[in-house]
Scaffold this motif. Structure first.
Motif, PDB file in Angstrom:
ATOM      1  N   ASP A 104       4.193  -8.863   3.834  1.00  0.00           N
ATOM      2  CA  ASP A 104       4.227  -8.273   2.492  1.00  0.00           C
ATOM      3  C   ASP A 104       3.517  -6.926   2.532  1.00  0.00           C
ATOM      4  N   LEU A 105       4.193  -5.879   2.075  1.00  0.00           N
ATOM      5  CA  LEU A 105       3.616  -4.535   2.121  1.00  0.00           C
ATOM      6  C   LEU A 105       3.006  -4.094   0.792  1.00  0.00           C
ATOM      7  N   ASP A 106       3.177  -4.865  -0.267  1.00  0.00           N
ATOM      8  CA  ASP A 106       2.586  -4.551  -1.574  1.00  0.00           C
ATOM      9  C   ASP A 106       2.942  -3.170  -2.103  1.00  0.00           C
ATOM     10  N   ASN A 107       4.120  -2.681  -1.788  1.00  0.00           N
ATOM     11  CA  ASN A 107       4.537  -1.377  -2.314  1.00  0.00           C
ATOM     12  C   ASN A 107       5.639  -1.519  -3.357  1.00  0.00           C
ATOM     13  N   GLY A 108       6.109  -2.746  -3.570  1.00  0.00           N
ATOM     14  CA  GLY A 108       7.112  -2.998  -4.590  1.00  0.00           C
ATOM     15  C   GLY A 108       8.553  -2.808  -4.141  1.00  0.00           C
ATOM     16  N   LEU A 109       8.769  -2.297  -2.934  1.00  0.00           N
ATOM     17  CA  LEU A 109      10.137  -2.108  -2.449  1.00  0.00           C
ATOM     18  C   LEU A 109      10.770  -3.462  -2.134  1.00  0.00           C
ATOM     19  N   THR A 110      12.029  -3.612  -2.527  1.00  0.00           N
ATOM     20  CA  THR A 110      12.773  -4.832  -2.237  1.00  0.00           C
ATOM     21  C   THR A 110      13.494  -4.692  -0.899  1.00  0.00           C
ATOM     22  N   THR A 161       6.524   4.057  -3.229  1.00  0.00           N
ATOM     23  CA  THR A 161       6.125   2.832  -3.913  1.00  0.00           C
ATOM     24  C   THR A 161       6.963   2.685  -5.174  1.00  0.00           C
ATOM     25  N   VAL A 162       6.895   1.511  -5.785  1.00  0.00           N
ATOM     26  CA  VAL A 162       7.703   1.195  -6.953  1.00  0.00           C
ATOM     27  C   VAL A 162       6.799   0.789  -8.100  1.00  0.00           C
ATOM     28  N   TYR A 163       7.199   1.184  -9.287  1.00  0.00           N
ATOM     29  CA  TYR A 163       6.590   0.611 -10.483  1.00  0.00           C
ATOM     30  C   TYR A 163       7.689   0.382 -11.500  1.00  0.00           C
ATOM     31  N   ARG A 164       7.413  -0.465 -12.445  1.00  0.00           N
ATOM     32  CA  ARG A 164       8.371  -0.779 -13.510  1.00  0.00           C
ATOM     33  C   ARG A 164       7.975  -0.009 -14.751  1.00  0.00           C
ATOM     34  N   GLY A 165       8.930   0.740 -15.278  1.00  0.00           N
ATOM     35  CA  GLY A 165       8.696   1.557 -16.456  1.00  0.00           C
ATOM     36  C   GLY A 165       9.258   0.914 -17.707  1.00  0.00           C
ATOM     37  N   ILE A 178       7.813   6.219  -6.780  1.00  0.00           N
ATOM     38  CA  ILE A 178       6.819   7.275  -6.608  1.00  0.00           C
ATOM     39  C   ILE A 178       6.948   7.699  -5.152  1.00  0.00           C
ATOM     40  N   ILE A 179       7.269   8.959  -4.937  1.00  0.00           N
ATOM     41  CA  ILE A 179       7.609   9.461  -3.614  1.00  0.00           C
ATOM     42  C   ILE A 179       6.662  10.607  -3.263  1.00  0.00           C
ATOM     43  N   GLN A 180       6.076  10.543  -2.059  1.00  0.00           N
ATOM     44  CA  GLN A 180       5.167  11.595  -1.632  1.00  0.00           C
ATOM     45  C   GLN A 180       5.419  11.948  -0.170  1.00  0.00           C
ATOM     46  N   ASP A 181       5.216  13.217   0.137  1.00  0.00           N
ATOM     47  CA  ASP A 181       5.301  13.686   1.515  1.00  0.00           C
ATOM     48  C   ASP A 181       4.087  14.570   1.765  1.00  0.00           C
ATOM     49  N   PHE A 182       3.608  14.573   2.997  1.00  0.00           N
ATOM     50  CA  PHE A 182       2.415  15.327   3.368  1.00  0.00           C
ATOM     51  C   PHE A 182       2.676  16.138   4.633  1.00  0.00           C
TER      52      PHE A 182
END
Length: 152
Positions: free
Chosen positions: A9-15, A104-108, A116-120
């Motif tokens: 389980d990665l806890d990021n909300g992705l299915t 990551t995912v959240y429910r709106g 939520i998408i980020q690049d570094f």
């Protein structure tokens, strides 16, 4: 998929479907996008109309308050990538974000799924951030992949 991967389980909300979609996108990026800067069209009318109709800010600024359906990203491409292509660069940021585990995912509202998408950068500076409803991200990507500057 390998069973042992399901058990982690990665806890990021992705299915599993999200992983399949993003994984396929990474494969498409590597085989159909990466070697074609200058081909994709950020100003494609179909893409622009889709963004406008869905209230997506195509390329906002980092200073703007984070809100739904907003992206900002550094449009500078690596020195070895020419010609300049904002759409190609955007797709690269999406590929990087997934490949580096930065989605990551959240429910709106109305239980809609948002990414939520980020690049570094390699030095750890954020060079892309987005917050977008999942179906709208895939709509943007589909339109960009189908856009063309006729430079085949």
């Amino acid at each position: 998929m390998q069973q042992f991967l399901y058990d982690i389980d990665l806890d990021n909300g992705l299915t599993q479907d999200d992983y399949a979609d993003f994984g396929k996108f990474v494969g498409i990026y590597e085989s159909k996008v990466e070697k074609r800067p200058g081909y994709f069209n950020w100003d494609d009318l179909n893409f622009k109309n889709f963004c406008k109709m869905n209230h997506i800010q195509q390329k906002g600024t980092q200073a703007k308050k984070v809100q739904n359906n907003h992206f900002w990203f550094c449009a500078d491409q690596p020195a070895d990538v020419t010609p300049k292509d904002i759409a190609h660069n955007f797709l690269r940021h999406i590929r990087n974000a997934f490949s580096h585990g930065r989605i990551t995912v959240y429910r709106g509202k109305h239980n809609r799924k948002y990414y939520i998408i980020q690049d570094f950068t390699l030095k750890g500076n954020k060079n892309m951030s987005g917050n977008i409803r999942s179906d709208l991200l895939w709509g943007m990507i589909e339109r960009l992949l189908n856009s063309s500057k006729n430079t085949k």
